[in-house]
Design an enzyme around this catalytic site. Sequence first.
Site, short mmCIF file in Angstrom:
data_model
loop_
_atom_site.label_atom_id
_atom_site.label_comp_id
_atom_site.label_asym_id
_atom_site.label_seq_id
_atom_site.Cartn_x
_atom_site.Cartn_y
_atom_site.Cartn_z
N LYS A 61 48.54 56.25 43.75
CA LYS A 61 49.01 55.29 42.75
C LYS A 61 48.92 55.89 41.35
O LYS A 61 49.79 55.63 40.49
CB LYS A 61 48.19 54.00 42.83
CG LYS A 61 48.60 52.93 41.81
CD LYS A 61 50.06 52.47 42.00
CE LYS A 61 50.50 51.46 40.93
NZ LYS A 61 49.88 50.14 41.09
N LYS A 91 45.46 50.12 31.30
CA LYS A 91 44.33 50.18 32.23
C LYS A 91 44.56 51.27 33.27
O LYS A 91 43.68 52.09 33.56
CB LYS A 91 44.13 48.83 32.91
CG LYS A 91 42.96 48.77 33.89
CD LYS A 91 43.22 47.82 35.05
CE LYS A 91 44.13 48.43 36.09
NZ LYS A 91 44.22 47.64 37.34
#
Length: 292
Positions: free
Chosen positions: A173, A241
């Site tokens: 990811k 983030k």
Amino acid sequence: MAKVAFIGLGVMGYPMAGHLKTRGGHDVTVYNRTAEKAEKWVAQFGGERAPTPAAAAEGCDFVFSCVGNDEDLRSVTLGPDGSFQSMKEGAIHVDNTTASAEVARELHDAALARGFFFLDAPVSGGQAGAENGQLTVMVGGRQEVFDKARPLIDCFSKMVGLMGDGGAGQLTKMVNQICIAGLVQGLSEAIHFAGKADLDVAKVIDVISKGAAQSWQMENRWKSMAEGTFDFGFAVDWMRKDLAICLQEARANGARLPVTAVVDQFYAEVQAMGGNRWDTSSLIARLEKADT
């Protein structure tokens, strides 16, 4: 039909849990920090609502989670009311949060010590992908555990891949987010340049999208970017983030991410413009702002 718990009913988790119920036909119990959201889900899809993650996970064959960050994930798993307190032997926890590889490995080990299993399985595809059941899922964990969980993950995905051992899903990811950051910045500069050159942006995109410059971002975001509309899902706050996780991992493994680091700072500029909840294509806004 399996007995399933789903923890975290945000913009991603809410429809994902729905697909497990409607497409998979599973017996689904949900937990959400805001009880009203869980009540709404039950009213829409059926199933049950639990007061804690532990209560949701009790007796379940599979537990899914999709929460905000590492600390949220630790709270709903290892916390005093977390799912790990009640999961039965041999059960599988599938985590769809985008989190660090560190916490993924920690939870893999913690699950094994308790007699059950953990898969880190972050997703890509945004809110639209979740709602349409067309997510891409990157999984880390054991092959035999993945094989058992795969039919359930298929309920909300179009592509699922086992990438390696614990943590490999999260690392993949990170690769995904690194690619997106560079692509969106490049597309922002291209659209900005085309406008400055007095070109018809629509005609330009129509031509170059048939060649080597084509990307999902170009096909799906060029028009809204040109119009300055940024309400299409994944927010800048969440992208920052994710990029922080990428940059932290790069410091640990020695990878050099100069473009990612720069784009992260560009997103900080977008936040300073008030764009915290704008979607990630809003990078173009900082270029256009320089003209005002």
